[in-house]
Design an enzyme around this catalytic site. Sequence first.
Site, PDB file in Angstrom:
ATOM      1  N   ASP A   1       0.751  -1.277  -0.209  1.00 38.98           N
ATOM      2  CA  ASP A   1      -0.135   0.085   0.035  1.00 38.98           C
ATOM      3  C   ASP A   1       0.775   1.185   0.110  1.00 38.98           C
ATOM      4  OD1 ASP A   1      -2.299   1.229  -0.081  1.00 38.98           O
ATOM      5  OD2 ASP A   1      -2.778   0.906   1.989  1.00 38.98           O
TER       6      ASP A   1
ATOM      7  N   ASN B   1       1.263   3.356  -2.798  1.00 41.53           N
ATOM      8  CA  ASN B   1       1.817   3.939  -4.125  1.00 41.53           C
ATOM      9  C   ASN B   1       1.390   5.221  -4.627  1.00 41.53           C
ATOM     10  OD1 ASN B   1       2.920   1.383  -4.428  1.00 41.53           O
ATOM     11  ND2 ASN B   1       1.507   0.588  -5.908  1.00 41.53           N
TER      12      ASN B   1
ATOM     13  N   ARG C   1       0.124   7.577  -2.476  1.00 37.30           N
ATOM     14  CA  ARG C   1       0.797   8.788  -1.782  1.00 37.30           C
ATOM     15  C   ARG C   1       2.293   9.030  -1.971  1.00 37.30           C
ATOM     16  NH1 ARG C   1      -1.369   6.167   3.569  1.00 37.30           N
ATOM     17  NH2 ARG C   1      -1.718   4.396   1.916  1.00 37.30           N
ATOM     18  N   TRP C   2       2.819   7.903  -2.488  1.00 40.87           N
ATOM     19  CA  TRP C   2       4.304   7.880  -2.600  1.00 40.87           C
ATOM     20  C   TRP C   2       4.317   8.840  -4.046  1.00 40.87           C
ATOM     21  CZ3 TRP C   2       6.963   7.252  -7.196  1.00 40.87           C
ATOM     22  CH2 TRP C   2       8.611   7.050  -7.189  1.00 40.87           C
TER      23      TRP C   2
ATOM     24  N   ARG D   1      -0.842   9.334  -9.737  1.00 38.55           N
ATOM     25  CA  ARG D   1      -0.765   8.118  -8.933  1.00 38.55           C
ATOM     26  C   ARG D   1      -0.124   6.878  -9.742  1.00 38.55           C
ATOM     27  NH1 ARG D   1      -3.925   7.409  -4.811  1.00 38.55           N
ATOM     28  NH2 ARG D   1      -4.251   5.261  -5.324  1.00 38.55           N
TER      29      ARG D   1
ATOM     30  N   HIS E   1       2.469   3.198  -8.953  1.00 37.54           N
ATOM     31  CA  HIS E   1       2.135   1.806  -9.119  1.00 37.54           C
ATOM     32  C   HIS E   1       3.173   1.169  -9.901  1.00 37.54           C
ATOM     33  CE1 HIS E   1      -1.834   2.315  -7.404  1.00 37.54           C
ATOM     34  NE2 HIS E   1      -2.244   2.797  -8.167  1.00 37.54           N
TER      35      HIS E   1
ATOM     36  N   ARG F   1     -11.732   2.413  -8.411  1.00 38.41           N
ATOM     37  CA  ARG F   1     -10.936   3.690  -8.707  1.00 38.41           C
ATOM     38  C   ARG F   1     -11.162   4.214 -10.206  1.00 38.41           C
ATOM     39  NH1 ARG F   1      -5.447   2.480  -5.611  1.00 38.41           N
ATOM     40  NH2 ARG F   1      -6.329   1.954  -3.636  1.00 38.41           N
TER      41      ARG F   1
ATOM     42  N   LEU G   1      10.811 -20.345  -4.432  1.00 38.41           N
ATOM     43  CA  LEU G   1       9.718 -19.509  -4.020  1.00 38.41           C
ATOM     44  C   LEU G   1       8.465 -19.544  -4.735  1.00 38.41           C
ATOM     45  CD1 LEU G   1       9.050 -16.929  -1.889  1.00 38.41           C
ATOM     46  CD2 LEU G   1       9.812 -15.685  -3.923  1.00 38.41           C
TER      47      LEU G   1
ATOM     48  N   ARG H   1      -5.136  -1.698   8.951  1.00 36.20           N
ATOM     49  CA  ARG H   1      -6.435  -2.698   8.391  1.00 36.20           C
ATOM     50  C   ARG H   1      -6.062  -3.797   7.525  1.00 36.20           C
ATOM     51  NH1 ARG H   1      -7.962   2.771   6.653  1.00 36.20           N
ATOM     52  NH2 ARG H   1      -7.261   3.087   4.539  1.00 36.20           N
ATOM     53  N   LEU H   2      -6.990  -4.533   7.308  1.00 28.00           N
ATOM     54  CA  LEU H   2      -6.741  -5.771   6.392  1.00 28.00           C
ATOM     55  C   LEU H   2      -7.309  -5.388   5.158  1.00 28.00           C
ATOM     56  CD1 LEU H   2      -7.348  -8.720   8.716  1.00 28.00           C
ATOM     57  CD2 LEU H   2      -5.185  -7.740   7.880  1.00 28.00           C
TER      58      LEU H   2
ATOM     59  N   GLU I   1       1.038 -13.360  12.514  1.00 28.41           N
ATOM     60  CA  GLU I   1       1.790 -12.178  13.154  1.00 28.41           C
ATOM     61  C   GLU I   1       1.759 -11.041  12.314  1.00 28.41           C
ATOM     62  OE1 GLU I   1       2.687 -12.636  16.401  1.00 28.41           O
ATOM     63  OE2 GLU I   1       2.400 -14.415  16.444  1.00 28.41           O
TER      64      GLU I   1
HETATM   65  C1  IPE Z   1      -5.385  -2.840  -0.190  1.00 28.87           C
HETATM   66  O1  IPE Z   1      -5.361  -1.430  -0.308  1.00 28.87           O
HETATM   67  C2  IPE Z   1      -5.634  -3.413  -1.589  1.00 28.87           C
HETATM   68  C3  IPE Z   1      -4.231  -3.645  -2.213  1.00 28.87           C
HETATM   69  C4  IPE Z   1      -3.309  -3.443  -1.643  1.00 28.87           C
HETATM   70  C5  IPE Z   1      -4.290  -4.234  -3.303  1.00 28.87           C
HETATM   71  P1  IPE Z   1      -6.216  -0.265  -0.626  1.00 28.87           P
HETATM   72  O2  IPE Z   1      -5.459   0.944  -0.912  1.00 28.87           O
HETATM   73  O3  IPE Z   1      -7.257  -0.440  -1.824  1.00 28.87           O
HETATM   74  O4  IPE Z   1      -6.921  -0.250   0.622  1.00 28.87           O
HETATM   75  P2  IPE Z   1      -7.905   0.978   1.313  1.00 28.87           P
HETATM   76  O5  IPE Z   1      -8.909   1.337   0.509  1.00 28.87           O
HETATM   77  O6  IPE Z   1      -7.020   1.959   1.964  1.00 28.87           O
HETATM   78  O7  IPE Z   1      -8.380   0.201   2.684  1.00 28.87           O
HETATM   79  C1  IPE Z   2      -1.614   0.288  -3.378  1.00 22.65           C
HETATM   80  O1  IPE Z   2      -1.528   1.652  -3.400  1.00 22.65           O
HETATM   81  C2  IPE Z   2      -1.882  -0.425  -4.641  1.00 22.65           C
HETATM   82  C3  IPE Z   2      -3.076  -0.737  -4.991  1.00 22.65           C
HETATM   83  C4  IPE Z   2      -4.114  -0.778  -3.927  1.00 22.65           C
HETATM   84  C5  IPE Z   2      -3.680  -1.270  -6.127  1.00 22.65           C
HETATM   85  P1  IPE Z   2      -2.633   2.769  -3.359  1.00 22.65           P
HETATM   86  O2  IPE Z   2      -2.983   2.937  -4.927  1.00 22.65           O
HETATM   87  O3  IPE Z   2      -3.676   2.174  -2.376  1.00 22.65           O
HETATM   88  O4  IPE Z   2      -1.644   4.029  -2.617  1.00 22.65           O
HETATM   89  P2  IPE Z   2      -2.422   4.968  -1.904  1.00 22.65           P
HETATM   90  O5  IPE Z   2      -2.969   4.295  -0.530  1.00 22.65           O
HETATM   91  O6  IPE Z   2      -3.556   5.695  -2.443  1.00 22.65           O
HETATM   92  O7  IPE Z   2      -1.249   5.865  -1.235  1.00 22.65           O
HETATM   93 MG    MG Z   3      -3.917   2.556  -0.693  1.00 26.32          MG
END
Ligand code: IPE
Ligand code: IPE
Ligand code: MG
Length: 259
Positions: free
Chosen positions: A27, A29, A31-32, A40, A44, A78, A138, A201-202, A214
């Site tokens: 997660d 990408n 914000r980076w 955005r 990715h 998205r 792997l 969160r999950l 863990e």
């Molecule tokens: C979870 O990240 C899904 C993946 C990393 C592929 P999200 O960025 O979609 O999750 P939320 O929306 O912040 O919960």
């Molecule tokens: C994770 O990065 C990649 C996917 C969920 C596909 P995000 O795209 O969710 O990045 P943030 O959370 O907006 O920074």
């Molecule tokens: Mg995200």
Amino acid sequence: MILDDFSDRLDIALQKEMPDHVAIIMDGNGRWAKQRNLPRVAGHHEGMKTVRKITRFANELGIKVLTLYAFSTENWKRPRFEVDFLMKLPGEFLTTYLPELIEENVKVEMIGNFDALPTHTQQAIENARKATEHNDGLILNFAMNYGSRLELVNVVKRIGELAMTNQIELEDIDESLIESCLMTSHLPEPDLLIRTSGEIRLSNFMLWQLAYAEFTFTDVYWPDYNEQCLLEAIEDFQLRNRRFGCVDEEKKGINRKIR
Ligand code: IPE
Ligand code: IPE
Ligand code: MG
């Protein structure tokens, strides 16, 4: 003594118990990229390089399965442009790195709703799967169009079908039957879950399978995640006392969930 030398720390970690299965919610990408005034999707794209780096390092560490959450069933919400870009990434990643993955004995697999992916994405994944199916290093398992709730709905449907066609009795429904219907039925359950970017969160990831994993969370955005970060997560994991509901004395010699 504080050891901050990477190779010393690596040596120590390698002498201890390694997680068999590491699952990562990649997660941050977006914000980076935002931090750098980039679109955005640039995040990715950069994240793809991290996938390569972390796959190589996980293989070196002797981890058996690396599951990477790449696209959730909710990510279709998205913007169209971003979804299209994300659907092209497996093709780009696998074309660029497939020779290396083959060379390194990595086996590419996928969990998720494969049929709903665009044809070109399916082809890229299928191609990599076929080209690496006899590798026994792997397992690089992409969770692509994966959602744990959808997976569990499908498990319930499958069990309902078995019951309605008299192939099972109500008493046959147990944890092992449920596990046998999961997309991960052939894999050990994750020992270590890592989420990057500071979110705790999950997000619909492996809700059943993570029951005894863990968890570690880091603020680092996925494109900045590196070997040092994974080593830190492993060191953290190696300090945990996994009890699986037992008390310490009972659990001596048991370091995996007893199935
Ligand atoms: C979870 O990240 C899904 C993946 C990393 C592929 P999200 O960025 O979609 O999750 P939320 O929306 O912040 O919960
Ligand atoms: C994770 O990065 C990649 C996917 C969920 C596909 P995000 O795209 O969710 O990045 P943030 O959370 O907006 O920074
Ligand atoms: Mg995200």
